[in-house]
Design an enzyme around this catalytic site. Structure first.
Site, PDB file in Angstrom:
ATOM      1  N   ARG A 188     -18.104 -11.561 -51.816  1.00 16.10           N
ATOM      2  CA  ARG A 188     -16.691 -11.223 -52.067  1.00 16.10           C
ATOM      3  C   ARG A 188     -16.226 -10.103 -51.153  1.00 16.10           C
ATOM      4  O   ARG A 188     -15.090 -10.093 -50.695  1.00 16.10           O
ATOM      5  CB  ARG A 188     -16.469 -10.835 -53.537  1.00 16.10           C
ATOM      6  N   GLU A 205     -15.751 -11.669 -47.865  1.00 13.19           N
ATOM      7  CA  GLU A 205     -14.506 -12.430 -47.930  1.00 13.19           C
ATOM      8  C   GLU A 205     -13.295 -11.497 -47.804  1.00 13.19           C
ATOM      9  O   GLU A 205     -12.327 -11.812 -47.101  1.00 13.19           O
ATOM     10  CB  GLU A 205     -14.452 -13.198 -49.251  1.00 13.19           C
ATOM     11  N   SER A 215     -15.141   6.160 -39.558  1.00 13.39           N
ATOM     12  CA  SER A 215     -16.576   6.414 -39.594  1.00 13.39           C
ATOM     13  C   SER A 215     -17.215   5.916 -40.889  1.00 13.39           C
ATOM     14  O   SER A 215     -16.655   6.072 -41.970  1.00 13.39           O
ATOM     15  CB  SER A 215     -16.835   7.914 -39.455  1.00 13.39           C
TER      16      SER A 215
END
Length: 156
Positions: free
Chosen positions: A96, A99, A122
């Site tokens: 997820r 995604e 960073s």
């Protein structure tokens, strides 16, 4: 003397040992973090092989888990970072996040560059926080804060 790892295997093997000891002792990640003076996310990442812990924190965690000085020294070493093997993640939770970056990665890049200029956020000078909040529409929501220092690209 500070040591550095050049393979993931030692820290990943220690992570397996830590997870086993954590389960046997019925401890939470927060239990292991308490007393270290560090954040829950940082200590959890360190115990999963992604960061080095200061000596006092490593000793404290190893004491809680019943691990020896060799484990503490290994927790203090700088790991070879990166816990996801090449390719698309298969774990549903990790996927997820993959995604989310597939969907919003270009948006995040565009907005960072528009607001900050050419550079990066960073992951070293970085803070991570996760909170569970109640959703007014029912259920729970995860509020995840990624707080990284902006580092501009410097021409040379």
């Amino acid at each position: 003397m500070l040591q550095s790892q050049f393979a993931q295997a030692p820290r990943l093997a220690l992570a397996d040992t830590i997870i086993d000891a954590k389960a046997r002792k019925n401890l939470s990640w927060q239990d292991l973090t308490d007393g270290t003076g560090l954040s829950l996310a940082f200590v959890t990442a360190a115990l999963l092989g992604q960061h080095a812990l200061p000596a006092t924190a490593a000793d404290l965690v190893c004491d809680k888990l019943g691990l020896d000085q060799d484990a503490s020294r290994l927790l203090q070493s700088i790991p070879l970072r990166g816990s996801i093997a090449g390719g698309i993640p298969t774990d549903p939770t990790v996927y997820r996040f993959y995604e989310m970056l597939q969907v919003y990665g270009s948006t995040l890049k565009a907005l960072v560059h528009e607001q900050f200029g050419d550079g990066i956020i960073s992951a070293i000078n970085f803070k991570l926080d996760i909170k569970k909040v109640e959703d007014p529409e029912g259920g729970s929501r995860a509020v995840i804060t990624l707080d990284g220092k902006y580092l501009p690209t410097k021409p040379f």
